[in-house]
Design a protein around this motif. Structure first.
Motif, PDB file in Angstrom:
ATOM      1  N   ALA A 174      52.091  45.479  44.242  1.00 58.98           N
ATOM      2  CA  ALA A 174      51.227  44.365  45.033  1.00 58.98           C
ATOM      3  C   ALA A 174      49.704  44.159  44.693  1.00 58.98           C
ATOM      4  CB  ALA A 174      51.411  44.929  46.520  1.00 58.98           C
ATOM      5  N   TRP A 175      49.212  43.317  44.640  1.00 58.70           N
ATOM      6  CA  TRP A 175      47.715  42.937  44.325  1.00 58.70           C
ATOM      7  C   TRP A 175      46.914  42.901  45.637  1.00 58.70           C
ATOM      8  CZ3 TRP A 175      45.599  43.562  39.813  1.00 58.70           C
ATOM      9  CH2 TRP A 175      46.607  43.657  38.605  1.00 58.70           C
ATOM     10  N   THR A 176      45.700  43.548  45.790  1.00 62.79           N
ATOM     11  CA  THR A 176      44.889  43.694  46.906  1.00 62.79           C
ATOM     12  C   THR A 176      43.466  43.072  46.634  1.00 62.79           C
ATOM     13  OG1 THR A 176      44.755  45.857  46.987  1.00 62.79           O
ATOM     14  CG2 THR A 176      46.550  45.057  48.017  1.00 62.79           C
ATOM     15  N   ALA A 184      42.606  44.895  43.116  1.00 66.03           N
ATOM     16  CA  ALA A 184      43.435  46.219  42.556  1.00 66.03           C
ATOM     17  C   ALA A 184      44.820  45.925  42.966  1.00 66.03           C
ATOM     18  CB  ALA A 184      42.732  47.491  43.504  1.00 66.03           C
ATOM     19  N   VAL A 185      45.244  46.782  42.069  1.00 65.50           N
ATOM     20  CA  VAL A 185      46.825  47.060  42.178  1.00 65.50           C
ATOM     21  C   VAL A 185      47.622  48.297  42.573  1.00 65.50           C
ATOM     22  CG1 VAL A 185      47.202  47.648  39.769  1.00 65.50           C
ATOM     23  CG2 VAL A 185      48.982  46.342  40.751  1.00 65.50           C
ATOM     24  N   ASP A 186      48.457  48.364  43.529  1.00 66.68           N
ATOM     25  CA  ASP A 186      49.393  49.396  43.913  1.00 66.68           C
ATOM     26  C   ASP A 186      50.663  49.157  43.951  1.00 66.68           C
ATOM     27  OD1 ASP A 186      49.453  51.836  45.045  1.00 66.68           O
ATOM     28  OD2 ASP A 186      48.379  51.485  46.966  1.00 66.68           O
ATOM     29  N   GLN A 187      51.452  50.127  44.088  1.00 65.48           N
ATOM     30  CA  GLN A 187      53.027  49.942  44.085  1.00 65.48           C
ATOM     31  C   GLN A 187      53.539  50.777  45.702  1.00 65.48           C
ATOM     32  OE1 GLN A 187      55.274  52.106  41.157  1.00 65.48           O
ATOM     33  NE2 GLN A 187      56.581  50.176  40.914  1.00 65.48           N
ATOM     34  N   HIS A 188      54.229  50.167  46.175  1.00 64.38           N
ATOM     35  CA  HIS A 188      55.031  50.536  47.533  1.00 64.38           C
ATOM     36  C   HIS A 188      56.461  50.877  47.138  1.00 64.38           C
ATOM     37  CE1 HIS A 188      51.251  49.208  49.369  1.00 64.38           C
ATOM     38  NE2 HIS A 188      51.478  48.033  48.950  1.00 64.38           N
ATOM     39  N   ARG A 189      56.494  52.102  46.888  1.00 65.08           N
ATOM     40  CA  ARG A 189      57.943  52.385  46.402  1.00 65.08           C
ATOM     41  C   ARG A 189      59.019  52.308  47.420  1.00 65.08           C
ATOM     42  NH1 ARG A 189      59.063  52.301  41.351  1.00 65.08           N
ATOM     43  NH2 ARG A 189      60.229  54.318  41.265  1.00 65.08           N
ATOM     44  N   GLY A 190      58.794  52.197  48.445  1.00 68.06           N
ATOM     45  CA  GLY A 190      59.702  51.763  49.544  1.00 68.06           C
ATOM     46  C   GLY A 190      60.292  50.793  49.537  1.00 68.06           C
ATOM     47  N   ALA A 209      44.060  51.071  40.543  1.00 68.26           N
ATOM     48  CA  ALA A 209      44.349  51.409  41.926  1.00 68.26           C
ATOM     49  C   ALA A 209      43.186  51.103  42.813  1.00 68.26           C
ATOM     50  CB  ALA A 209      44.637  52.815  42.209  1.00 68.26           C
ATOM     51  N   PRO A 210      43.415  50.763  44.271  1.00 67.93           N
ATOM     52  CA  PRO A 210      42.369  50.355  45.155  1.00 67.93           C
ATOM     53  C   PRO A 210      41.444  51.413  45.192  1.00 67.93           C
ATOM     54  CG  PRO A 210      44.552  49.783  46.046  1.00 67.93           C
ATOM     55  CD  PRO A 210      44.750  50.561  44.887  1.00 67.93           C
ATOM     56  N   GLY A 211      41.623  52.592  45.332  1.00 68.87           N
ATOM     57  CA  GLY A 211      40.769  53.770  45.429  1.00 68.87           C
ATOM     58  C   GLY A 211      40.166  54.396  44.267  1.00 68.87           C
ATOM     59  N   SER A 212      40.412  53.589  43.167  1.00 65.75           N
ATOM     60  CA  SER A 212      40.114  54.463  41.951  1.00 65.75           C
ATOM     61  C   SER A 212      38.479  54.468  41.768  1.00 65.75           C
ATOM     62  CB  SER A 212      40.725  53.514  40.709  1.00 65.75           C
ATOM     63  OG  SER A 212      40.211  54.099  39.368  1.00 65.75           O
TER      64      SER A 212
END
Length: 424
Positions: A174-176, A184-190, A209-212
């Motif tokens: 997902a892009w945020t 930024a990009v992250d992945q929600h493995r659930g 990543a968002p907090g990078s």
């Protein structure tokens, strides 16, 4: 000039692309006697101090991508690819396509699709919402230009391999927008967008990543803005408003529009349009895909809209793949038994167009003051036909009398064993 003479010559050698793409059958180019292993640098520039810097060391199977931008004292790594701790997920496909178009507009010596797309596609990936129909023609064209006569057919092997490794749709990516407004990009493995058995979904490895604190978010956003500005300038030329040009563009943006390129080239010439890159792409394209993005730019269509119209659905649109794990006991087997089986499996699967295999790990146990190699774990990719792929695996194992001791599972699901039965 983004590609110096040494890299240009090296890219034309038969072993370059297998080594660069980490192909299983690539020759070993490591020279243990060399003080410095072979390396090359390519700079894809956009002007104004913006550039993407590709640094590749073939013998070490290491590729680094860095951003040069105003305000950065030196290029900052945005991603890298190797065979160990890679972080190659730098950008979604549309960003790579945008950057390739803009760099091509800036540098007439660099065609798109061409070397930039072929070299940098490993740093792009597909996420939900990205249109595969707009991807495969460009990748096919890029590798067709770089490796002419190699792999022509339904879809190029390089394109299919990229798709297998970089298709992150349905994996929870997902892009945020960060607090500073940068993407930024992250992945929600659930997330469960696929069938329940698909615990083999590809993970996201990205510095973005968002907090990078390592990714140069501001510089990257400025790079994309610079690229869009390049496109807008090319599309905003007032001569493109001439009625004859608009009529020719309207014909070229139809599904059969590539049949009317000559008339568009004549119309552009008659009004004095002279952008060297876009004129060449329309009048003398290296591939239909080059003319396609040029027509998109000239007509002001949204990026990627015309590609599916000209090329139709992607050959990979309905493709499916499975990642499997094969545990192979090797105690009392000949040395390199697991490697031999992996090579035979990979050869058979590739010959059938079903995928590939490789050794992914091994296990040993302490014995007699040392260690005894007890098992190998093989990683397999099966494409499109799982049942047929399992049959190929079973046949190879049967030839080694190993089908009863080996265990095949879906990657990531320890409890689900796939029977290794030969058809009767």
């Amino acid at each position: 000039m983004p590609l110096d003479d040494a890299l240009t010559a090296r890219m034309a050698e038969p072993d370059f692309w297998p080594v660069y793409l980490f192909d299983d059958d690539a020759p070993d180019v490591y020279d243990e006697d060399a003080e410095d292993q072979e390396s090359h640098v390519a700079r894809f520039q956009l002007g104004g101090g913006f550039a993407l810097v590709l640094d590749l060391t073939l013998a070490l199977e290491y590729v680094d991508l860095a951003l040069a931008a105003p305000g950065l004292p030196e290029p900052v790594t945005v991603g890298w690819d190797d065979q160990a701790h890679f972080h190659p997920h730098v950008m979604p496909w549309p960003e790579l396509d945008l950057l390739c178009r803009a760099v091509a507009l800036h540098d007439p010596e660099l065609r798109h699709p061409g070397p930039m797309l072929a070299l940098l596609c490993r740093f792009a990936f597909l996420a939900d919402g990205d249109d595969l129909d707009g991807v495969t023609p460009l990748l096919d064209a890029a590798f067709g230009l770089m490796r002419p006569g190699d792999g022509e057919g339904w879809v190029r092997a390089e394109t299919r391999d990229w798709f297998d490794l970089r298709d992150l749709r349905g994996t929870g990516v997902a892009w945020t927008s960060r607090a500073d407004g940068h993407r930024a990009v992250d992945q929600h493995r659930g997330d469960q967008h696929r069938d329940d058995h698909r615990d083999d979904r590809l993970p996201l490895y990205s510095l973005r990543a968002p907090g990078s604190e390592d990714f140069p978010f501001a510089g990257w956003s400025a790079l994309l803005a610079r690229a869009r500005e390049r496109i807008d300038i090319a599309a905003g030329d007032r001569t493109l408003r001439a009625p004859a040009v608009r009529h020719a563009l309207d014909r070229c943006t139809a599904p059969d529009g590539y049949e009317h390129l000559a008339a568009l080239a004549d119309a552009l010439t008659s009004v004095g349009y002279s952008h060297p890159v876009l004129m060449r792409a329309v009048a003398q394209p290296s591939h239909r895909a080059e003319a396609c993005w040029a027509v998109e730019t000239l007509s002001g269509l949204p990026q990627g809209e015309l590609v599916p119209r000209w090329f139709g659905p992607s050959p990979l649109a309905d493709s499916e793949s499975w990642r499997l794990s094969l545990t192979l006991p090797v105690a009392e087997r000949p040395w390199r038994f697991g490697q031999q089986v992996a090579e035979e499996l990979s050869t058979a699967l590739q010959k059938a167009g079903l995928g590939r295999a490789e050794v992914a790990g091994s296990m040993s146990r302490p014995e007699g003051g040392g260690y005894v190699h007890t098992e190998d774990r093989l990683s397999l990719l099966i494409r499109d036909d799982l049942a047929l792929g399992v049959t190929v695996i079973a046949r190879i194992l049967h030839s080694h009398r190993a089908e009863e001791s080996a265990t095949l599972r879906h990657a990531g699901k320890e409890g689900e064993v796939i029977p290794l039965r030969l058809p009767t």
